[in-house]
Design a protein around this motif. Structure first.
Motif, PDB file in Angstrom:
ATOM      1  N   PRO A   1       1.712 -10.043  -1.809  1.00 47.18           N
ATOM      2  CA  PRO A   1       0.860  -9.230  -2.724  1.00 47.18           C
ATOM      3  C   PRO A   1       1.714  -8.941  -3.697  1.00 47.18           C
ATOM      4  O   PRO A   1       3.004  -9.157  -3.782  1.00 47.18           O
ATOM      5  N   ARG A   2       1.020  -8.534  -4.898  1.00 46.46           N
ATOM      6  CA  ARG A   2       1.343  -8.335  -6.300  1.00 46.46           C
ATOM      7  C   ARG A   2       0.879  -6.945  -6.610  1.00 46.46           C
ATOM      8  O   ARG A   2       0.060  -6.563  -6.248  1.00 46.46           O
ATOM      9  N   ASP A   3       1.932  -6.161  -7.501  1.00 51.01           N
ATOM     10  CA  ASP A   3       1.158  -4.967  -8.082  1.00 51.01           C
ATOM     11  C   ASP A   3       1.180  -5.107  -9.660  1.00 51.01           C
ATOM     12  O   ASP A   3       1.745  -6.067 -10.354  1.00 51.01           O
ATOM     13  N   ARG A   4       0.303  -4.142 -10.243  1.00 55.95           N
ATOM     14  CA  ARG A   4      -0.029  -4.471 -11.745  1.00 55.95           C
ATOM     15  C   ARG A   4       1.360  -4.081 -12.220  1.00 55.95           C
ATOM     16  O   ARG A   4       1.534  -4.709 -13.422  1.00 55.95           O
TER      17      ARG A   4
ATOM     18  N   GLU B   1       0.878  -1.092  -0.050  1.00 58.89           N
ATOM     19  CA  GLU B   1       0.001  -0.183   0.066  1.00 58.89           C
ATOM     20  C   GLU B   1       0.961   1.303  -0.083  1.00 58.89           C
ATOM     21  O   GLU B   1       0.550   2.256  -0.570  1.00 58.89           O
ATOM     22  N   GLN B   2       1.911   1.222   0.846  1.00 60.24           N
ATOM     23  CA  GLN B   2       2.979   2.311   0.715  1.00 60.24           C
ATOM     24  C   GLN B   2       3.456   2.295  -0.605  1.00 60.24           C
ATOM     25  O   GLN B   2       3.551   3.737  -0.855  1.00 60.24           O
ATOM     26  N   HIS B   3       4.044   1.144  -1.266  1.00 56.26           N
ATOM     27  CA  HIS B   3       4.545   1.364  -2.444  1.00 56.26           C
ATOM     28  C   HIS B   3       3.579   2.211  -3.505  1.00 56.26           C
ATOM     29  O   HIS B   3       4.225   3.006  -4.319  1.00 56.26           O
ATOM     30  N   ILE B   4       2.511   1.455  -3.707  1.00 57.49           N
ATOM     31  CA  ILE B   4       1.405   2.305  -4.609  1.00 57.49           C
ATOM     32  C   ILE B   4       1.297   3.515  -4.362  1.00 57.49           C
ATOM     33  O   ILE B   4       1.157   4.332  -5.294  1.00 57.49           O
ATOM     34  N   GLU B   5       1.247   4.016  -3.092  1.00 63.06           N
ATOM     35  CA  GLU B   5       0.692   5.315  -2.813  1.00 63.06           C
ATOM     36  C   GLU B   5       2.136   6.291  -3.228  1.00 63.06           C
ATOM     37  O   GLU B   5       1.998   7.514  -3.760  1.00 63.06           O
TER      38      GLU B   5
ATOM     39  N   PRO C   1       0.595   5.440 -12.520  1.00 64.04           N
ATOM     40  CA  PRO C   1      -0.630   4.897 -12.203  1.00 64.04           C
ATOM     41  C   PRO C   1      -0.246   3.465 -11.860  1.00 64.04           C
ATOM     42  O   PRO C   1       0.479   2.671 -12.670  1.00 64.04           O
ATOM     43  N   ASN C   2      -0.568   2.823 -10.496  1.00 61.87           N
ATOM     44  CA  ASN C   2      -0.283   1.262 -10.412  1.00 61.87           C
ATOM     45  C   ASN C   2      -1.549   0.851  -9.466  1.00 61.87           C
ATOM     46  O   ASN C   2      -1.990   1.767  -8.849  1.00 61.87           O
TER      47      ASN C   2
END
Length: 91
Positions: free
Chosen positions: A76-79, A44-48, A53-54
């Protein structure tokens, strides 16, 4: 995500002679739950903090072997594929 750690059940298991650590240790589910929560906070911190956009993109199972037992972790994975966990490294 995994079930919430049941302290009363863990206490009963300890009183009945189950080991605290090890493959089937009483603490293994708690360690799993805490690790998954920390990884969730990391992504969540990484995406913020991303400038592009991710978003989250599900999880991947990873087997963790430790002195406190072996368990399967939902990492977890990110797009965009840019998330590199710090707590439990990839591979």
């Amino acid at each position: 995500m995994s079930q919430e750690f049941d302290f009363n059940k863990a206490l009963e298991q300890l009183q009945s002679g189950k080991k605290l650590t090890g493959a089937d240790g009483v603490l293994t589910p708690l360690i799993k739950q805490l690790t998954e929560a920390a990884l969730k906070a990391e992504i969540e911190q990484h995406i913020e903090s991303e400038s592009e956009p991710n978003r989250k993109n599900g999880t991947t199972k990873k087997t963790i072997k430790s002195t406190h037992g072996e368990f399967e972790l939902e990492t977890p994975r990110d797009r965009a594929g840019t998330f590199e966990p710090q707590l439990i490294k990839k591979n």
